[in-house]
Design an enzyme around this catalytic site. Structure first.
Site, short mmCIF file in Angstrom:
data_model
loop_
_atom_site.label_atom_id
_atom_site.label_comp_id
_atom_site.label_asym_id
_atom_site.label_seq_id
_atom_site.Cartn_x
_atom_site.Cartn_y
_atom_site.Cartn_z
N TRP A 361 52.91 -26.16 -5.64
CA TRP A 361 53.22 -27.57 -5.37
C TRP A 361 53.46 -28.32 -6.68
O TRP A 361 54.28 -29.24 -6.73
CB TRP A 361 52.06 -28.21 -4.61
CG TRP A 361 52.19 -29.69 -4.39
CD1 TRP A 361 52.77 -30.32 -3.33
CD2 TRP A 361 51.72 -30.74 -5.25
NE1 TRP A 361 52.70 -31.68 -3.47
CE2 TRP A 361 52.06 -31.97 -4.65
CE3 TRP A 361 51.04 -30.76 -6.46
CZ2 TRP A 361 51.74 -33.20 -5.22
CZ3 TRP A 361 50.73 -31.98 -7.05
CH2 TRP A 361 51.08 -33.18 -6.42
N HIS A 362 52.77 -27.92 -7.74
CA HIS A 362 52.85 -28.64 -9.00
C HIS A 362 54.19 -28.44 -9.71
O HIS A 362 54.57 -29.29 -10.52
CB HIS A 362 51.71 -28.23 -9.93
CG HIS A 362 50.41 -28.85 -9.58
ND1 HIS A 362 49.56 -28.32 -8.63
CD2 HIS A 362 49.79 -29.97 -10.04
CE1 HIS A 362 48.48 -29.08 -8.53
NE2 HIS A 362 48.60 -30.09 -9.36
N GLY A 363 54.89 -27.37 -9.44
CA GLY A 363 56.16 -27.21 -10.12
C GLY A 363 56.79 -25.86 -9.90
O GLY A 363 56.14 -24.90 -9.46
#
Length: 510
Positions: A361-363
């Protein structure tokens, strides 16, 4: 528009005055005004991004209305079912209630499932296209080349819309909760669009649930002095963490990570430690400012951080770090998979999925997946030996025991190790950075004086957070101490804030 920018300093008072003195008597006009302000705030980066957030809001508003008008066996099937006890996993629960799993009725696709599927596919499709398209193409190309074939990828030069991961999850929580019967669909489009685009927490959270924030747009709001005062205190403390702690740490961290091959082992260790405080000061500072700003307009947002670096194990850390995201994955991923109410092997599988998806989700980079995998590897042993819920209170002793100090130090060290993968540009760079801490000369070229301002700012932050842990504001008890304390924080911001070298909030890229 940055919270620590001159533009925001000008616009916030204007919005505040219009909100309370011009539109207070009419709730719809008040909501419309806050919606307009939110779109101006978001469009400040790139007005083209507005089309995406409007489209996402419109689709989910329509799907919510359709879900509320369609009967489904879902409600009957769930009405007599027992609720899952997810507490065994050790995830934080924001409202201290149990949550029903996202049960899917077997058989043909019902209209209710169809509208929910439409919402999920549309939102995740947008998120996947803008955030992960190039990642999947490049990863597939690397795999094909690894097999000995030549592949020439064709990628798009996509601009990642600011905050898309945050508002996508926020709006999806609405349709999922309406589908579950946890809340009724709203028929007020202005209130719903305002909920999705609410500018204090739009681009970096907290990720609010519709069941918590949306009803606040549907009721009349009165300005309360105490709420406004608490909001200003949170904004003040958030600015301190951002411009004094995070931005000064960034001045040291960035060159170390960019030139880790030539840095000494001690510099690399210092860079990793300071990045831990940079990302905490940056992200929790944003959350404090967001929560404080929301209070100025009569809204209460959920707490997103609770002194995570005082945690005594990884499970406690995740009950204190980015709470709005960890609880989102708990309620909408972990529990629907069966939570801990399945076999031990499947429960471990569920935990692994949550951590890996959280990392992704973060990248769009393997470094974030590695970061999630490291935390999963640290969490799973606690779950297996049923030690993941050992520390459910924050502790009230002013002086911690030697054992607690060691536990906090060990937990912080493990978290810092994982942050290296989060910060590095690639897996290879992360491994090279960690190897350099051990193999490079440990003190050559290291000057402690260069880090004195950053370390002093970190020390001041930790001292305040330890004294006021368990509280959301700087709760000075005595009037004289209160004014001296606030004045000291203000002066520290003015004299030591990195205003001449401002840094974007780290989580804007997510």
């Amino acid at each position: 528009m940055l919270f620590n920018s001159f533009e925001f300093l000008i616009i916030l008072p204007l919005v505040f005055l219009g909100y309370w003195f011009v539109f207070q008597k009419n709730l719809k006009f008040q909501n419309a005004f806050i919606l307009l302000a939110s779109y101006v705030f978001y469009g400040w980066w790139d007005w083209r991004f507005l089309a995406l957030i409007v489209a996402s809001s419109a689709v989910d508003y329509w799907c919510g209305l359709k879900l509320s008008t369609v009967d489904s066996p879902q409600s009957t099937a769930n009405s007599g079912s027992s609720r899952i006890n997810y507490s065994k996993a050790g995830f934080q629960n924001p409202d201290s209630t149990t949550v029903q799993p996202l049960t899917v009725v077997s058989g043909p696709l019902t209209k209710k499932k169809l509208y929910l599927t439409l919402s999920l596919v549309f939102n995740l499709g947008l998120l996947g296209f803008f955030k992960y398209f190039n990642f999947f193409i490049e990863s597939a190309t690397d795999f094909i080349n690894l097999l000995g074939f030549q592949a020439h990828p064709s990628t798009l030069n996509l601009i990642l819309p600011v905050g898309i991961s945050f508002y996508t999850f926020q709006t999806m929580s609405y349709t999922i909760d309406v589908y579950r019967g946890k809340m009724e669909a709203t028929k007020d489009p202005v209130a719903f669009f305002s909920y999705v685009a609410f500018f204090p927490q739009l681009v970096a959270g907290p990720i609010e649930r519709a069941s918590h924030l949306l009803p606040q747009f549907l009721k009349k709001r009165e300005f309360e002095y105490q709420q406004g005062s608490d909001g200003m205190k949170l904004i003040l403390w958030g600015l301190f963490k951002k411009v004094v702690v995070a931005d000064n740490c960034a001045l040291m961290v960035n060159p170390i990570f960019e030139n880790y091959q030539t840095a000494s082992g001690l510099e690399l260790a210092m860079g990793a430690i300071l990045f831990s405080f940079q990302i905490y000061g940056d992200f929790s500072g944003y959350s404090d400012i967001a929560i404080g700003t929301a209070k100025l307009f009569g809204f209460d947002l959920m707490t997103n951080f609770r002194t995570p670096y005082f945690s005594r194990d990884i499970a406690e850390f995740w009950r204190r770090w980015h709470i709005s995201l960890s609880t989102w994955f708990r309620d909408y991923v972990y529990i629907p998979l069966g939570g801990s109410q399945v076999s031990r092997a499947k429960a471990i599988r569920n935990i692994l999925i949550v951590f890996l998806v959280s990392g992704f989700w973060h990248g769009a980079n393997w470094t974030f997946i590695a970061w999630g995998a490291i935390h999963a590897a640290l969490f799973v042993p606690l779950f297996i030996f049923e030690k993941n819920r050992t520390y459910l209170n924050e502790g009230r002793h002013l002086i911690p025991s030697v054992g607690e100090v060691f536990q906090m130090f060990l937990t912080f060290s493990l978290v810092t190790l994982a942050w290296v993968f989060f910060r590095a540009a690639s897996i290879g760079d992360a491994i090279g950075y960690l190897n350099g801490i051990i193999s490079h000369s440990f003190s050559e070229g290291f000057r402690l004086s260069l880090y004195s301002l950053s370390l002093a700012a970190v020390g001041m932050m930790l001292a305040f957070e330890w004294i006021f842990r368990g509280k959301q504001i700087l709760a000075f008890q005595f009037p004289t101490l209160r004014y001296v304390g606030y004045a000291g924080v203000v002066m520290t911001i003015l004299f030591f804030g990195a205003f001449f070298n401002p840094q974007d909030f780290i989580y804007f890229q997510f």
